[in-house]
Each structure stands twice: as structure tokens, then as C-alpha cells.
Design a protein around this motif. Structure first.
Motif, short mmCIF file in Angstrom:
data_model
loop_
_atom_site.label_atom_id
_atom_site.label_comp_id
_atom_site.label_asym_id
_atom_site.label_seq_id
_atom_site.Cartn_x
_atom_site.Cartn_y
_atom_site.Cartn_z
N GLY A 1 28.80 -14.28 -0.81
CA GLY A 1 27.91 -13.27 -1.39
C GLY A 1 26.48 -13.52 -0.97
O GLY A 1 26.14 -14.56 -0.38
N LEU A 2 25.62 -12.56 -1.26
CA LEU A 2 24.22 -12.60 -0.85
C LEU A 2 23.32 -12.40 -2.06
O LEU A 2 23.66 -11.66 -2.98
CB LEU A 2 23.95 -11.50 0.19
N GLY A 3 22.17 -13.07 -2.04
CA GLY A 3 21.19 -12.88 -3.11
C GLY A 3 19.78 -13.00 -2.57
O GLY A 3 19.55 -13.50 -1.46
N GLU A 4 18.82 -12.57 -3.38
CA GLU A 4 17.40 -12.63 -2.98
C GLU A 4 16.69 -13.88 -3.46
O GLU A 4 15.55 -14.13 -3.09
CB GLU A 4 16.66 -11.39 -3.51
N ASP A 5 17.35 -14.65 -4.35
CA ASP A 5 16.74 -15.87 -4.86
C ASP A 5 15.53 -15.51 -5.73
O ASP A 5 15.62 -14.68 -6.62
CB ASP A 5 16.36 -16.79 -3.71
N GLY A 6 14.36 -16.08 -5.46
CA GLY A 6 13.17 -15.75 -6.24
C GLY A 6 12.62 -14.39 -5.86
O GLY A 6 12.87 -13.87 -4.76
N GLN A 7 11.88 -13.80 -6.79
CA GLN A 7 11.30 -12.49 -6.55
C GLN A 7 9.78 -12.60 -6.68
O GLN A 7 9.22 -12.40 -7.74
CB GLN A 7 11.85 -11.47 -7.57
N ARG A 8 9.15 -12.98 -5.55
CA ARG A 8 7.69 -13.04 -5.52
C ARG A 8 7.17 -13.79 -6.76
O ARG A 8 6.41 -13.27 -7.56
CB ARG A 8 7.10 -11.63 -5.45
N ASP A 9 7.56 -15.06 -6.85
CA ASP A 9 7.31 -15.81 -8.08
C ASP A 9 6.44 -17.03 -7.81
O ASP A 9 5.70 -17.07 -6.83
CB ASP A 9 8.64 -16.18 -8.75
N TYR A 10 6.54 -18.04 -8.68
CA TYR A 10 5.72 -19.25 -8.52
C TYR A 10 6.35 -20.22 -7.52
O TYR A 10 5.78 -21.27 -7.24
CB TYR A 10 5.51 -19.91 -9.88
N TRP A 11 7.51 -19.87 -7.00
CA TRP A 11 8.17 -20.66 -5.98
C TRP A 11 7.84 -20.15 -4.58
O TRP A 11 7.76 -20.92 -3.63
CB TRP A 11 9.69 -20.61 -6.18
N SER A 12 7.69 -18.84 -4.45
CA SER A 12 7.57 -18.25 -3.12
C SER A 12 7.01 -16.84 -3.21
O SER A 12 7.27 -16.12 -4.18
CB SER A 12 8.96 -18.19 -2.46
N PRO A 13 6.26 -16.40 -2.21
CA PRO A 13 5.76 -15.01 -2.21
C PRO A 13 6.79 -14.01 -1.71
O PRO A 13 6.52 -12.81 -1.69
CB PRO A 13 4.56 -15.08 -1.26
N TYR A 14 7.98 -14.48 -1.30
CA TYR A 14 8.99 -13.58 -0.73
C TYR A 14 9.82 -12.93 -1.83
O TYR A 14 9.85 -13.38 -2.98
CB TYR A 14 9.89 -14.35 0.23
N GLY A 15 10.55 -11.86 -1.46
CA GLY A 15 11.42 -11.16 -2.40
C GLY A 15 10.80 -9.84 -2.84
O GLY A 15 9.64 -9.81 -3.28
N ASN A 16 11.57 -8.74 -2.69
CA ASN A 16 11.04 -7.43 -3.06
C ASN A 16 12.04 -6.55 -3.79
O ASN A 16 11.86 -5.35 -3.88
CB ASN A 16 10.53 -6.70 -1.80
N CYS A 17 13.12 -7.16 -4.30
CA CYS A 17 14.13 -6.47 -5.10
C CYS A 17 15.06 -5.58 -4.28
O CYS A 17 15.86 -4.84 -4.86
CB CYS A 17 13.50 -5.62 -6.22
N ASP A 18 14.98 -5.65 -2.98
CA ASP A 18 15.78 -4.76 -2.13
C ASP A 18 16.79 -5.58 -1.35
O ASP A 18 16.44 -6.25 -0.37
CB ASP A 18 14.87 -3.99 -1.18
N LEU A 19 18.06 -5.51 -1.75
CA LEU A 19 19.08 -6.31 -1.07
C LEU A 19 19.41 -5.75 0.31
O LEU A 19 19.95 -6.48 1.15
CB LEU A 19 20.34 -6.42 -1.92
N LEU A 20 19.06 -4.52 0.57
CA LEU A 20 19.21 -4.01 1.94
C LEU A 20 18.23 -4.74 2.86
O LEU A 20 18.55 -5.06 4.01
CB LEU A 20 18.97 -2.50 1.99
N ASP A 21 17.06 -5.04 2.35
CA ASP A 21 16.09 -5.82 3.10
C ASP A 21 16.63 -7.22 3.37
O ASP A 21 16.50 -7.75 4.48
CB ASP A 21 14.77 -5.88 2.32
#
Length: 407
Positions: free
Chosen positions: A290-310
Motif C-alpha cells: 500500500g501507499l501513504g503520504e506519511d506526514g502532511q506538511r508538519d513539524y517533521w517535514s514540509p512535504y505532503g499535500n493530501c493528494d495521493l495521486l501526487d
């Protein structure tokens, strides 16, 4: 409901009939048919199963808030400490942040979610309860599993185990663990607690494994031993595991065979580290991925935008997928691959050419997306999307149409 003029997995124009929460018929498109009041006009868009984000930390999100300087240090403990130092001081409250992030995910086509909820002596059950509130708010638009997660380890801080059990008693769906060797430095004790609690509350196990090389292999072997001894086949997932394929060929082959035998699934977040188990070989052997986005622009990382197609694009990119079949396989992992981890009743992907989820009898969790082919859809990641959950349109044009309840 009738979904008119769509192309399942980018095939020929088709009309898809829904009855309740299931697909009841799939027939060639009839352009002469008069549309009904509840019909959805596909306008020739591609139809795919909805996305399944099976590795996301809703509880640490900063989606919707201003960008901030990244202040985390290297390593799990430094990152976790950075989160502890900052999460209470965000511009809006935790419940609003979590719910807003889940809403954004649904709007982009994710209707199956496995979210982690950090539980430790710092936040206790506060983060878990925020994820529960978001799950309840969007109960009509998405299925959400909550994994109680010892982000800071279990053994390093007295009292952690008590809070973990309290969350399981309150109804958490999955018991989590993390880096048994590297973080807690007592892998046998760490995993005994994880599996004992999972067995006591009859929930699945999901282990974050950042450990590399032979250390990661050793932890994986301990996980497999407990899976076999406790009869927990089909109830264990290993997240990340981005170093398990970098030891040697014989070890890689043995681990793939073990995962397949015990039905231990694997969740990736498409990291830049490419020493994970080979995706195609794992799929052919029968390993659920399976696939996931992990963090969502949080205190761990600036990456992640809620779009699993991305993130599907990222999965294809970091693995060097160029052939259409492999890019399509990445999308199958992002949709039905994750669904088969959340529910083992969903068959695992049979091959890199398997394109399931759109047949008669399948659950009507669907996304209409624009694009010429699956590969072009993954490359372009357009915004013309309609999201269907359990046979109901829940989002259109990147906006959720309704929610189950408000706070």
C-alpha cells in the motif's frame, strides 16, 4: 445511480450502474440514454477505485496553516522532540487541523485512510481523540482506521504502555510499534508488548521500521516469528521498511517469501531511499503493498499535500517506472493495494497487470479523474475529480459536498 460515459482504468467508454454501495452493472456507453436526476456525467473521464492512504499522520498536520521554517533535527527522536516542542502552539486548534486535513484528502479522492495517532506521556490521548473526532465528522465520506502509535517508543518513558492500552480500550483499530532495535533498544520486549496488546484487543499490528540493513532485517525476522507463533497471518503490516532490499539478493528473496507466506503486508511512502524490497517482485510473489503520504506538511517535514495521486507520481518516479504498465501498477497500489491492507477481504493485487476494483459486485468507492491514459493522469494530476463513497457522491471539483456531523 448511473455513472455515464466513463473509461474504467482508461478503457472504452462505459456506463457503470450502482445499486446501494456496490457496482451492479458495467455496460458499453449508450449515448442515446436520457440522463436521470441522480446520474453522474463522466464526460469521458477515467474511472478508478478511490485512493487508500494507509500511512498518514493526521495528528501532526499543519495543512492549511502558514509555512514555517523547518526546525527538526536528524533522526526519529530529534524529529519527535521538535513536534513535541511545537504542536500545541499552532495557529488553530488540533481538532480543526486534523479535520481540515482529512477533508482535503477526501476532496482529492481518498476514501480509505489508516491514520496514526501518537500516544505517549506528553500528549497522552489528546492526539488520538482528535483523530477520532475527525473520523466521526466524516464518517459518511471515508473509512478511517486509527492506529495507536508509540512515536517516542514504548520503553523509554514510563507510563507509555498504560496510555497505549487506554487508547485500545477506547476503540483504536490497530496497534503500532516503531524501530524495536534503534529506538527502544530492546527489540524482544518492545515487540512482545506490541503483539500482546494486539492479541488482547484483537486488532492488527503496524510497525514503523526505519532501521536499515541487517538491523532492519533482524527486526523483521522477530516480527515474522511472532506473526507465525501467534497465528496472526494477515494481521501484520510493516511500514517504510526502506532498507530491507539492500543487504543481498538471497536476503531480499527470503524476506519476500516470508512476507507472502505469512501475509505480512508492506506500506511505502515512496521515499528517496530505494533499498526497499522490489515492488514488482513482491507483487508477483503475493505481497500486499500500500501507499501513504506519511506526514502532511508538519513539524517533521514540509512535504505532503493530501493528494495521493501526487504521491503515486512520486512512487513511480523514485522507482524509475517509465513503462505504462508499471505506472498503472503504482496507481493500483495507491487504490486497491492499500484497500487490501485495511481489509484482508479485499484480494491482493495478483500481478503488475492487475487492475481490480471496478467489476460487478465491487464496492462503489470510486474517483473520476481527467486524463488521456492512466500514465498521463499520474503525470498531470488534474483537478477535475468526482469522488464517490459507498455509492454516494461525496466530493466534486476538489470540494467535499457534505459532512456527517460538526463539532
Amino acid at each position: 445511480m448511473l455513472i455515464r460515459n466513463v473509461r474504467p482504468w482508461a478503457a472504452e467508454a462505459t456506463d457503470v450502474h450502482l445499486e446501494g454501495d456496490r457496482i451492479s452493472a458495467v455496460v458499453p456507453h449508450d449515448p442515446q440514454r436520457e440522463p436521470g436526476a441522480n446520474d453522474v456525467d463522466g464526460r469521458g473521464r477515467i474511472l478508478i477505485p478511490s485512493f487508500s492512504d494507509v500511512h498518514v499522520h493526521l495528528d501532526s498536520t499543519r495543512i492549511g496553516l502558514p509555512f514555517r521554517e523547518h526546525t527538526g533535527g536528524p533522526g526519529v527522536w530529534a524529529m519527535m522532540s521538535n513536534d513535541r516542542a511545537n504542536w500545541r502552539e499552532a495557529e488553530v486548534g488540533l481538532n480543526e487541523r486534523v479535520a481540515g486535513t482529512l477533508e482535503r484528502m477526501i476532496a482529492r479522492g481518498t476514501t480509505r485512510v489508516r491514520s496514526f495517532a501518537q500516544v505517549d506521556v506528553d500528549c497522552r490521548l489528546e492526539k488520538y481523540e482528535a483523530v477520532v473526532a475527525a473520523k466521526e465528522k466524516f464518517a459518511d465520506a471515508a473509512d478511517v482506521q486509527i492506529m495507536v502509535f508509540p512515536q517516542a517508543g514504548i520503553l523509554r518513558e514510563p507510563g507509555t504502555e498504560t496510555y497505549l492500552e487506554a487508547a485500545l480500550r477506547a476503540g483504536a483499530d490497530v496497534m503500532g510499534g516503531i524501530d524495536p532495535c534503534q529506538l527502544d533498544r530492546d527489540p524482544a520486549r518492545h515487540l512482545d508488548i506490541v503483539f500482546d496488546l494486539a492479541e488482547k484487543y484483537q486488532v492488527d499490528v503496524d510497525i514503523h521500521l526505519h532501521e536499515l540493513g541487517t538491523m532492519g532485517v533482524f527486526s523483521t525476522e522477530l516480527i515474522a516469528e511472532r506473526t507465525r507463533a501467534l497465528g496472526m497471518q494477515g494481521k501484520v503490516n510493516i511500514s517504510h521498511a526502506f532498507g530491507l532490499g539492500g543487504v543481498d539478493e538471497a536476503t531480499t528473496r527470503r524476506l519476500i517469501e516470508t512476507f507472502a507466506e505469512l501475509d505480512i503486508s508492506w506500506t511505502t511512502v515512496a521515499p528517496s531511499v530505494t533499498d526497499h524490497l522490489p515492488i514488482a517482485a513482491s507483487t508477483v510473489a503475493g505481497v500486499r503493498i500500500g501507499l501513504g503520504e506519511d506526514g502532511q506538511r508538519d513539524y517533521w517535514s514540509p512535504y505532503g499535500n493530501c493528494d495521493l495521486l501526487d504521491r503515486t507520481w512520486q512512487l513511480s518516479f523514485v522507482n524509475g517506472f517509465r513503462k505504462d504498465e508499471l505506472i498503472e501498477h503504482a496507481l493500483a497500489i495507491a487504490t486497491i493495494g492499500g484497500a487490501s491492507i485495511m481489509s484482508r477481504d479485499v484480494p491482493r493485487l495478483a500481478s503488475v497487470a492487475d487492475r481490480p476494483g471496478l467489476a460487478v459486485g465491487d464496492r462503489a468507492d470510486l474517483v473520476l479523474v481527467d486524463g488521456e491514459t492512466i500514465a498521463s493522469t499520474v503525470m498531470d494530476r488534474g483537478a477535475d475529480r468526482t469522488v464517490i463513497h459507498d455509492g454516494r457522491v461525496v466530493a466534486d471539483g476538489l470540494k467535499v459536498l457534505s459532512v456527517a456531523k460538526s463539532y
